[in-house]
Design a protein around this motif. Structure first.
Motif, PDB file in Angstrom:
ATOM      1  N   GLN A  20       0.802  -1.218   0.000  1.00 50.28           N
ATOM      2  CA  GLN A  20       0.000   0.000   0.000  1.00 50.28           C
ATOM      3  C   GLN A  20       0.840   1.276   0.000  1.00 50.28           C
ATOM      4  O   GLN A  20       0.293   2.368   0.020  1.00 50.28           O
ATOM      5  N   ASP A  21       2.172   1.138  -0.008  1.00 50.50           N
ATOM      6  CA  ASP A  21       3.054   2.299   0.172  1.00 50.50           C
ATOM      7  C   ASP A  21       2.628   3.055   1.429  1.00 50.50           C
ATOM      8  O   ASP A  21       2.370   4.259   1.410  1.00 50.50           O
ATOM      9  N   ALA A  22       2.529   2.313   2.525  1.00 49.60           N
ATOM     10  CA  ALA A  22       2.002   2.853   3.782  1.00 49.60           C
ATOM     11  C   ALA A  22       3.127   3.111   4.778  1.00 49.60           C
ATOM     12  O   ALA A  22       4.221   2.557   4.672  1.00 49.60           O
ATOM     13  N   ARG A  23       2.826   3.942   5.746  1.00 49.24           N
ATOM     14  CA  ARG A  23       3.776   4.260   6.821  1.00 49.24           C
ATOM     15  C   ARG A  23       2.998   4.518   8.098  1.00 49.24           C
ATOM     16  O   ARG A  23       1.801   4.756   8.064  1.00 49.24           O
ATOM     17  N   VAL A  24       3.693   4.481   9.211  1.00 50.93           N
ATOM     18  CA  VAL A  24       3.066   4.788  10.498  1.00 50.93           C
ATOM     19  C   VAL A  24       3.175   6.295  10.704  1.00 50.93           C
ATOM     20  O   VAL A  24       4.282   6.836  10.713  1.00 50.93           O
ATOM     21  N   PRO A  25       2.037   6.982  10.823  1.00 55.25           N
ATOM     22  CA  PRO A  25       2.106   8.427  11.072  1.00 55.25           C
ATOM     23  C   PRO A  25       2.647   8.699  12.473  1.00 55.25           C
ATOM     24  O   PRO A  25       2.651   7.808  13.328  1.00 55.25           O
ATOM     25  N   ALA A  26       3.110   9.919  12.691  1.00 53.18           N
ATOM     26  CA  ALA A  26       3.543  10.301  14.032  1.00 53.18           C
ATOM     27  C   ALA A  26       2.349  10.145  14.970  1.00 53.18           C
ATOM     28  O   ALA A  26       1.238  10.572  14.639  1.00 53.18           O
ATOM     29  N   LEU A  27       2.566   9.515  16.091  1.00 53.29           N
ATOM     30  CA  LEU A  27       1.474   9.253  17.030  1.00 53.29           C
ATOM     31  C   LEU A  27       1.424  10.332  18.094  1.00 53.29           C
ATOM     32  O   LEU A  27       2.453  10.786  18.582  1.00 53.29           O
ATOM     33  N   PRO A 111      -3.771  11.040  16.360  1.00 57.15           N
ATOM     34  CA  PRO A 111      -3.962  10.822  17.801  1.00 57.15           C
ATOM     35  C   PRO A 111      -4.340   9.364  18.057  1.00 57.15           C
ATOM     36  O   PRO A 111      -4.905   8.701  17.181  1.00 57.15           O
ATOM     37  N   LEU A 112      -4.028   8.870  19.214  1.00 58.80           N
ATOM     38  CA  LEU A 112      -4.495   7.541  19.624  1.00 58.80           C
ATOM     39  C   LEU A 112      -5.818   7.735  20.328  1.00 58.80           C
ATOM     40  O   LEU A 112      -5.881   8.003  21.521  1.00 58.80           O
ATOM     41  N   TYR A 113      -6.904   7.602  19.586  1.00 57.11           N
ATOM     42  CA  TYR A 113      -8.238   7.820  20.115  1.00 57.11           C
ATOM     43  C   TYR A 113      -8.628   6.684  21.042  1.00 57.11           C
ATOM     44  O   TYR A 113      -8.256   5.529  20.834  1.00 57.11           O
ATOM     45  N   ASP A 114      -9.432   7.010  22.074  1.00 52.07           N
ATOM     46  CA  ASP A 114      -9.942   5.993  22.982  1.00 52.07           C
ATOM     47  C   ASP A 114     -11.067   5.190  22.337  1.00 52.07           C
ATOM     48  O   ASP A 114     -11.308   4.048  22.687  1.00 52.07           O
ATOM     49  N   GLY A 115     -11.789   5.781  21.396  1.00 52.80           N
ATOM     50  CA  GLY A 115     -12.870   5.105  20.708  1.00 52.80           C
ATOM     51  C   GLY A 115     -13.121   5.741  19.356  1.00 52.80           C
ATOM     52  O   GLY A 115     -12.771   6.889  19.123  1.00 52.80           O
TER      53      GLY A 115
END
Length: 116
Positions: A20-27, A111-115
């Motif tokens: 997918q030419d994917a990467r992990v965004p800054a969290l 962001p690391l969302y809770d839900g």
């Protein structure tokens, strides 16, 4: 079994990232004013359709929410782009939470969302 599951998840994520030419965004962990920034984001199902030759191209989207504002208004004709933008953001939030990379450009933040 837990270690094998973690290894399998890492291998699947790596293959997904290549395809997918994917990467992990800054969290951005919880607390403070979190900002969602997606640059050149592409929905993975559409990327797959291009790879299979069923679609000519995917038009990437840029999406930003948070920071200076906390309300997002998406307007336009009924052609599916608004829904696709919301589904892409929601899917990315879930993928990132599970440790998967997402098809986006560098400079993206999630962001690391809770839900969701």
């Amino acid at each position: 079994a837990e270690r094998l599951a973690a290894l399998e998840l890492a291998l699947v994520a790596q293959r997904f990232a290549q395809a997918q030419d994917a990467r992990v965004p800054a969290l951005e962990p919880g607390g403070g004013r979190r900002e969602l920034v997606l640059r050149q984001a592409r929905h993975p199902l559409l990327v797959e359709q291009v790879r299979e030759g069923r679609l000519d191209a995917v038009v990437p989207i840029d999406l930003r929410l948070g920071g200076d504002f906390d309300l997002l208004v998406i307007t336009g004709p009924n052609t599916g782009g608004k829904t696709l933008a919301l589904k892409t953001a929601g899917l990315f939030a879930l993928l990132v939470r599970c440790g998967f990379p997402v098809p986006c450009a560098g400079g993206s933040r999630m962001p690391l969302y809770d839900g969701v």
